[in-house]
Design a protein around this motif. Structure first.
Motif, PDB file in Angstrom:
ATOM      1  N   PRO A 140       0.841  -1.216   0.000  1.00 17.83           N
ATOM      2  CA  PRO A 140       0.000   0.000   0.000  1.00 17.83           C
ATOM      3  C   PRO A 140       0.863   1.248   0.000  1.00 17.83           C
ATOM      4  O   PRO A 140       1.917   1.290   0.622  1.00 17.83           O
ATOM      5  N   ARG A 141       0.417   2.276  -0.716  1.00 15.08           N
ATOM      6  CA  ARG A 141       1.145   3.524  -0.760  1.00 15.08           C
ATOM      7  C   ARG A 141       0.935   4.336   0.523  1.00 15.08           C
ATOM      8  O   ARG A 141       1.705   5.229   0.821  1.00 15.08           O
ATOM      9  N   SER A 142      -0.116   4.058   1.264  1.00 13.85           N
ATOM     10  CA  SER A 142      -0.406   4.794   2.489  1.00 13.85           C
ATOM     11  C   SER A 142      -0.098   3.910   3.684  1.00 13.85           C
ATOM     12  O   SER A 142      -0.361   2.700   3.666  1.00 13.85           O
ATOM     13  N   SER A 143       0.464   4.532   4.705  1.00 12.03           N
ATOM     14  CA  SER A 143       0.739   3.776   5.915  1.00 12.03           C
ATOM     15  C   SER A 143      -0.547   3.355   6.625  1.00 12.03           C
ATOM     16  O   SER A 143      -0.539   2.452   7.449  1.00 12.03           O
ATOM     17  N   GLY A 144      -1.655   4.002   6.281  1.00 14.77           N
ATOM     18  CA  GLY A 144      -2.931   3.641   6.894  1.00 14.77           C
ATOM     19  C   GLY A 144      -3.608   2.488   6.209  1.00 14.77           C
ATOM     20  O   GLY A 144      -4.665   2.035   6.649  1.00 14.77           O
ATOM     21  N   GLY A 145      -3.064   1.980   5.099  1.00 17.70           N
ATOM     22  CA  GLY A 145      -3.689   0.873   4.396  1.00 17.70           C
ATOM     23  C   GLY A 145      -4.396   1.331   3.154  1.00 17.70           C
ATOM     24  O   GLY A 145      -4.506   2.529   2.874  1.00 17.70           O
ATOM     25  N   ALA A 146      -4.882   0.341   2.404  1.00 16.28           N
ATOM     26  CA  ALA A 146      -5.553   0.660   1.144  1.00 16.28           C
ATOM     27  C   ALA A 146      -6.570  -0.420   0.823  1.00 16.28           C
ATOM     28  O   ALA A 146      -6.497  -1.550   1.311  1.00 16.28           O
ATOM     29  N   TRP A 147      -7.550  -0.016  -0.010  1.00 16.14           N
ATOM     30  CA  TRP A 147      -8.551  -0.964  -0.502  1.00 16.14           C
ATOM     31  C   TRP A 147      -8.008  -1.633  -1.761  1.00 16.14           C
ATOM     32  O   TRP A 147      -7.494  -0.979  -2.650  1.00 16.14           O
ATOM     33  N   ARG A 148      -8.174  -2.957  -1.794  1.00 13.04           N
ATOM     34  CA  ARG A 148      -7.742  -3.720  -2.955  1.00 13.04           C
ATOM     35  C   ARG A 148      -8.804  -4.752  -3.312  1.00 13.04           C
ATOM     36  O   ARG A 148      -9.638  -5.123  -2.486  1.00 13.04           O
ATOM     37  N   ALA A 149      -8.734  -5.253  -4.532  1.00 12.66           N
ATOM     38  CA  ALA A 149      -9.518  -6.423  -4.935  1.00 12.66           C
ATOM     39  C   ALA A 149      -8.677  -7.651  -4.648  1.00 12.66           C
ATOM     40  O   ALA A 149      -7.546  -7.775  -5.130  1.00 12.66           O
ATOM     41  N   LEU A 150      -9.217  -8.567  -3.847  1.00 13.90           N
ATOM     42  CA  LEU A 150      -8.442  -9.722  -3.423  1.00 13.90           C
ATOM     43  C   LEU A 150      -9.316 -10.962  -3.476  1.00 13.90           C
ATOM     44  O   LEU A 150     -10.352 -11.021  -2.799  1.00 13.90           O
ATOM     45  N   LEU A 151      -8.904 -11.927  -4.309  1.00  8.65           N
ATOM     46  CA  LEU A 151      -9.616 -13.202  -4.428  1.00  8.65           C
ATOM     47  C   LEU A 151     -11.104 -12.990  -4.726  1.00  8.65           C
ATOM     48  O   LEU A 151     -11.972 -13.656  -4.169  1.00  8.65           O
ATOM     49  N   GLY A 152     -11.397 -12.039  -5.608  1.00  6.06           N
ATOM     50  CA  GLY A 152     -12.791 -11.801  -6.020  1.00  6.06           C
ATOM     51  C   GLY A 152     -13.614 -11.052  -5.002  1.00  6.06           C
ATOM     52  O   GLY A 152     -14.835 -10.954  -5.158  1.00  6.06           O
TER      53      GLY A 152
END
Length: 549
Positions: A140-152
């Motif tokens: 993630p580009r942010s230290s706070g985390g990010a939303w991703r698409a993972l396993l559908g």
């Protein structure tokens, strides 16, 4: 066809029927319009209520989602600080790293976890799926985390550095997935369908079809759509805001709450059917009422026409009879006056006392007959309509003297003393002098007839509150019936010889009508010390009721 009244239909009912039918139709249309307006207001209220419910549900679901994200991030921070994991990672022992992760995550709602070494290569994790899926993800580009698409599915991904003695040993990467199970649980609690949207990924619960992506980029959006043939109110809450962010250029992440509006559509159909039923029922009822009213109006109008014709016939008959009665009274009064004048002349020249008394009785009888004829004629005129007044200035004291002079022979024959009493000063007033004299004469004649020899009859005039009181008081036996009935035409008859000897019983009734014609009233009472008192009260100013009519 003419709407004018005819002999067969004097009421003009065709025009009335058209008017009432138009009123009935207008009433039904008005009822339908009221129903439509009421539904529009109800629909607006339901729409606002549904939209507000959807917005509240979306906000609550977003709060649950972000709370789960925050719990997972706190857990990963704690995991990164665990000594057991730090020692295993310092030794670069993959087996010990995986064992430490599984041991520390045991019994918790742990996300997918992968541990990376300092070079960013996967070293161990919670399971093989975590190593495979997370190891290949870009950080993630942010230290706070990010939303991703993972396993559908849509997932929140975090990187937490593992440090010891000021040296970075590696990274703990965790992913919190939001799949149907999580959404079903919240959807069941809130009673609304939920979904998480990110680009082409749509994870939904209870929606018949994936909701569309919103067109705007605001934090909160609302919309309306149709999913699987079912209308929905939709509320969107954007999740990729601090502490979580989407990658630059990536699609935003939304949580969507929907409200099924099929109930509103069903309510609309029911309401329209109800309005149509009420309109038809109202029209039928109005037409029924119109028919009943037309029938009643027809009957009433025909009855009124018959009554009018009968009244006109009676009025014409009364007028004819009144003219005939006037002629008869005139024909009788002329010779009666001649007889009275002759008797008075003979009485003045007669020397024999018996002759004088006989002539006095003749004069008394003539006066009573003249008063009787006048009363009958006045009563007939009163029955025909209001008594017409010829107003002039009247002096009460002079009127008392004139009436006393007229009745002097009558009182002398009866052996009754006749006197007058007038308050001083009494103002002149406007009235019909001849009618007032007739009223006083009737009151005095009735009192003289009721008294016996030695009694006294006194004519009086006094000032009242804005009125003149004219009347008679006597020392006779008083009224043998309720004085309140004295001026009624249907009053009980006084059973004395004088009334049996030719009285019409109209004297006091005529007095009351004369008082009413002047705007006043009549009154009668028995005096406490004996005798009776009768009077009329005449207002000093103001038009009479008959003149108003």
């Amino acid at each position: 066809m003419s709407d004018r009244p005819t002999r067969d239909d004097p009421t003009g009912l065709p025009q009335t029927a058209r008017v009432m039918a138009a009123v009935a139709a207008a009433g039904a249309l008005a009822l339908g319009a009221v129903g439509v307006v009421s539904w529009q207001r109800e629909r607006v209220r339901l729409d606002r209520e549904q939209e507000a419910r959807a917005e509240r549900a979306a906000a609550v679901a977003a709060a649950f989602t972000l709370r789960r994200v925050e719990r997972s991030r706190l857990f990963l921070r704690g995991l990164a600080q665990a000594r057991l994991l730090q020692e295993a990672l310092a030794q670069r022992n993959a087996a010990r790293v995986s064992a430490a992760v599984r041991r520390l995550a045991s019994g918790t709602e742990a996300p997918l976890i992968a541990v990376l070494d300092a070079a960013g290569r996967p070293l161990g994790g919670s399971n093989a799926l975590a190593l495979m899926s997370l190891g290949s993800l870009s950080p993630p580009r942010s230290s706070g985390g990010a939303w991703r698409a993972l396993l559908g599915q849509v997932a929140a991904v975090f990187d937490v550095p593992v440090t010891a003695a000021g040296r970075t040993l590696g990274t703990v990467r965790g992913a919190v997935r939001f799949g149907p199970a999580f959404l079903n649980e919240i959807s069941h609690d809130l009673g609304v369908p939920l979904a998480i949207l990110r680009g082409e990924i749509s994870v939904g619960a209870a929606f018949p079809a994936p909701p569309p992506l919103p067109g705007g980029q605001s934090d909160h959006l609302a919309g309306r759509t149709e999913l699987g043939g079912i209308p929905f109110d939709l509320a969107y809450v954007r999740l990729d805001r601090a502490p979580l962010e989407s990658d630059p250029g990536g699609p935003p992440t939304w949580i969507v709450a929907g409200i099924d509006r099929s109930g509103v559509a069903a309510a609309r159909r029911r309401f329209l059917w109800l309005t149509a039923g009420l309109g038809a029922g109202g029209l039928a009822l109005m037409l029924l009422v119109t028919g009943v009213l037309l029938r009643a109006a027809s009957t009433r109008e025909r009855r009124l026409v018959a009554q009018r014709d009968a009244a006109a016939a009676r009025s014409a008959g009364l007028s004819d009879r009144l003219e005939h009665l006037r002629a008869v009274v005139h024909d009788i009064k002329a010779p009666l006056t001649g007889v009275q004048l002759t008797a008075e002349q003979l009485r003045e020249t007669a020397e024999d006392e018996g002759t004088r008394r006989a002539l006095g009785r003749i004069i008394q009888t003539c006066e009573r007959l003249e008063l009787f004829l006048t009363n009958v004629l006045t009563a007939a005129r009163a029955e025909e309509g209001p008594i017409e007044l010829r107003r002039e200035v009247v002096l009460a004291h002079g009127m008392l003297e004139e009436v006393a002079e007229r009745l002097a022979i009558l009182s002398e024959t009866r052996g009754v003393r006749l006197a007058t009493r007038a308050d001083a000063p009494l103002p002149p007033f406007e009235a019909d002098a001849s009618l007032l004299e007739r009223a006083l004469a009737n009151l005095a004649a009735n009192a003289i007839a009721a008294c016996g020899e030695g009694d006294e009859v006194r004519l009086f005039a006094e000032r009242g509150d804005g009125e003149i009181v004219l009347g008679v008081e006597d020392t006779g036996p008083g009224f043998p019936f309720d004085p309140a009935q004295a001026f009624s035409r249907a009053r009980p008859r006084v059973k004395d010889a004088s009334l049996k000897a030719g009285s019409s019983g109209l004297g006091l009734y005529i007095v009351a009508r004369i008082a009413e014609a002047h705007g006043g009233r009549s009154e009668a009472e028995n005096r406490p010390g004996g005798g009776a008192r009768t009077a009329i009260r005449i207002p000093l100013a103001g038009p009479s009721r008959d003149e108003k009519g």
